[in-house]
Design a protein around this motif. Structure first.
Motif, PDB file in Angstrom:
ATOM      1  N   GLY A  55      12.612  18.728 -15.848  1.00 54.65           N
ATOM      2  CA  GLY A  55      13.028  17.578 -15.797  1.00 54.65           C
ATOM      3  C   GLY A  55      14.767  18.186 -14.654  1.00 54.65           C
ATOM      4  N   SER A  58      13.908  16.856 -11.301  1.00 55.29           N
ATOM      5  CA  SER A  58      14.015  15.722 -11.567  1.00 55.29           C
ATOM      6  C   SER A  58      15.467  15.515 -11.293  1.00 55.29           C
ATOM      7  N   TYR A  62      18.804  13.637  -7.930  1.00 55.44           N
ATOM      8  CA  TYR A  62      19.043  12.260  -8.453  1.00 55.44           C
ATOM      9  C   TYR A  62      20.699  13.326  -8.017  1.00 55.44           C
ATOM     10  N   LEU A 251      12.065   6.291  -9.846  1.00 56.26           N
ATOM     11  CA  LEU A 251      11.316   7.090 -10.062  1.00 56.26           C
ATOM     12  C   LEU A 251      11.206   6.829 -11.518  1.00 56.26           C
ATOM     13  N   GLN A 256      12.831   9.304 -17.177  1.00 57.05           N
ATOM     14  CA  GLN A 256      14.011   9.415 -15.527  1.00 57.05           C
ATOM     15  C   GLN A 256      15.825   8.458 -16.263  1.00 57.05           C
ATOM     16  N   ASN A 259      17.114  12.078 -17.381  1.00 58.12           N
ATOM     17  CA  ASN A 259      17.465  12.735 -16.166  1.00 58.12           C
ATOM     18  C   ASN A 259      18.543  12.537 -14.765  1.00 58.12           C
ATOM     19  N   THR A 287      16.147   7.508  -4.970  1.00 55.35           N
ATOM     20  CA  THR A 287      16.036   9.436  -5.210  1.00 55.35           C
ATOM     21  C   THR A 287      14.345   8.925  -5.205  1.00 55.35           C
ATOM     22  N   TRP A 289      10.818  12.238  -5.491  1.00 60.71           N
ATOM     23  CA  TRP A 289      11.129  13.123  -5.823  1.00 60.71           C
ATOM     24  C   TRP A 289       9.374  13.737  -5.393  1.00 60.71           C
ATOM     25  N   ARG A 292       5.704  14.010  -9.415  1.00 63.31           N
ATOM     26  CA  ARG A 292       6.750  13.488 -10.457  1.00 63.31           C
ATOM     27  C   ARG A 292       6.671  11.687 -11.355  1.00 63.31           C
ATOM     28  N   ASP A 315       1.361  14.227 -11.091  1.00 64.28           N
ATOM     29  CA  ASP A 315       2.488  14.425 -12.114  1.00 64.28           C
ATOM     30  C   ASP A 315       2.671  16.161 -11.916  1.00 64.28           C
TER      31      ASP A 315
END
Length: 438
Positions: A55, A58, A62, A251, A256, A259, A287, A289, A292, A315
């Protein structure tokens, strides 16, 4: 942390020869080089330093998007890269250019004067030089491996220290128990900087509490001093003195919410009045990323899946904790329409592959295994054996194309998840410039 380089990173290859080992945890070489460069790590904007097992990336994403939504210029250092090395260094909102990177590396290499230093150390020093020379409001730095002896830990005065979820990984470097690993991660907790942690195992809580007490700082722990959860499609973050009602994270996946909640708590600890609740909401909802639990909608693999009527997900999680998180996310997909789940998986040989696959028991119909370019990749047969050991049906495949074709031949057409390694994720994203991270 991985340092895989591809053809367009050839200029970086000469740095490999400066140290024979890929990973050699120590701060001596890094401190020497930083001193020769005028200690750029001491001339950065306020730093949020992020460690943990899963995490981290991620959480960094954020943090960046929320700060940028507030109008801040943000430097970011992450690892590994997926396709291009420049992904690791974001200067005031944009990836460093190849030309700027080459210039900084040339200066850092000259300052090192041929002395032994690892690839990660010298490139981390380069990032710090670039950050120190370009004005910004905030600098977010992700730990490469561990914490205590990680190259990024030459930062002595972070503004906030953040600990993402800690679990068993990299045991050959960090220790064979969760407590030993937690001690390494807790090494980024410093005097004068508030520490914020994700929800952790009880044994980890004790280690973090001890580290915070020794540093004389407050530890804000998820599940104790604050919490975050999903409610009616929103992210709620309960602090001791306020409740924030925010949009759901962009996400996908239940994990998430945690996170994003960790990132919110970190920014509240930073206490920058420019980053208000409205900016946090816009940042969380926007966001991005890569790799993920990313839905792939472009590139050759996505096009092949779409023609067969399947959705394709990617992932890079590679340990049991990450496996559990992504298994919950893909199980939610299957529950919505009743379609099965097929995995295409490849892992490094030193990972707990059976532990990773165990999370997918009862979720995945079949696993199609592959190997990938790069050092220490397990063979497709070895990965298939690990999946079988975890109770899944598995088949070793000759290539990613072969695995995807066999997955799409299942009836009914499944949800397809490519998973198990950031190396593998990088190969998928590299296949088309449309999917290169930017």
């Amino acid at each position: 942390m991985t340092d895989h380089l591809r053809a367009h990173d050839a200029a970086l290859e000469r740095l490999r020869a400066l140290h024979p080992l890929k990973i050699d945890l120590s701060l001596g070489r890094m401190r020497r080089l930083c001193a020769a460069l005028g200690d750029p790590q001491d001339r950065l904007p306020p730093v949020i330093h992020v460690a943990g097992t899963n995490g981290k990336g991620s959480t960094v994403a954020y943090l960046r998007h929320m700060a940028e939504a507030a109008g801040l210029k943000v430097h970011v250092f992450t690892s590994p890269h997926l396709v291009r090395f420049v992904e690791r260094i974001r200067l005031a909102g944009a990836l460093i250019t190849e030309e700027h990177l080459a210039s900084v590396l040339e200066r850092v290499e000259a300052a090192n004067d041929g002395q032994a230093i690892t690839f990660f150390e010298i490139t981390t020093a380069a990032a710090f030089v670039a950050f120190a020379e370009v004005p910004a409001d905030l600098c977010i730095v992700e730990v490469g491996l561990g914490g205590v002896l990680d190259a990024t830990n030459v930062i002595t005065q972070p503004a906030v220290s953040v600990i993402a979820p800690i679990d068993l990984d990299h045991r050959e470097f960090l220790g064979d128990t969760i407590e030993k690993i937690a001690v390494e991660k807790a090494g980024i907790i410093k005097p004068g900087a508030p520490a914020v942690s994700a929800r952790q195992q009880d044994a980890v809580d004790e280690v973090l509490d001890t580290a915070a007490a020794l540093a004389g700082v407050e530890l804000t722990l998820m599940g104790r001093e604050f919490d975050a959860w999903e409610e009616r499609g929103r992210l709620l973050v309960q602090m001791e003195d306020r409740l924030l009602d925010l949009p759901a994270p962009a996400l996908p996946g239940e994990h998430q919410f945690a996170n994003a909640g960790l990132a919110v708590a970190a920014l509240l600890a930073l206490d920058d009045p420019r980053i208000n609740e409205e900016a946090m909401g816009r940042g969380i909802a926007g966001t991005v990323w890569p790799a993920r639990f990313q839905r792939l909608t472009a590139g050759p693999y996505a096009e092949t899946a779409q023609k067969a009527g399947a959705d394709l997900w990617l992932d890079g999680g590679h340990n049991p904790h990450a496996g559990r998180a992504v298994a919950r996310a893909v199980a939610d997909l299957a529950a919505r329409d009743g379609r099965p789940v097929a995995l295409i998986s490849g892992l490094l040989a030193n990972k707990d592959a059976a532990g990773f696959f165990e999370a997918f028991r009862g979720v995945a119909t079949k696993v199609f295994t592959v190997t990938f370019e790069g050092h220490a990749a397990a063979s497709a047969a070895e990965t298939a054996a690990a999946a079988e050991l975890a109770g899944l049906r598995a088949a070793a495949c000759d290539s990613l194309d072969d695995a995807l074709a066999r997955a799409l031949a299942l009836d009914p057409v499944p949800h397809v998840l490519i998973c198990g390694s950031l190396y593998l994720a990088g190969e998928v994203l590299e296949a088309s410039e449309e999917t290169w991270p930017n």
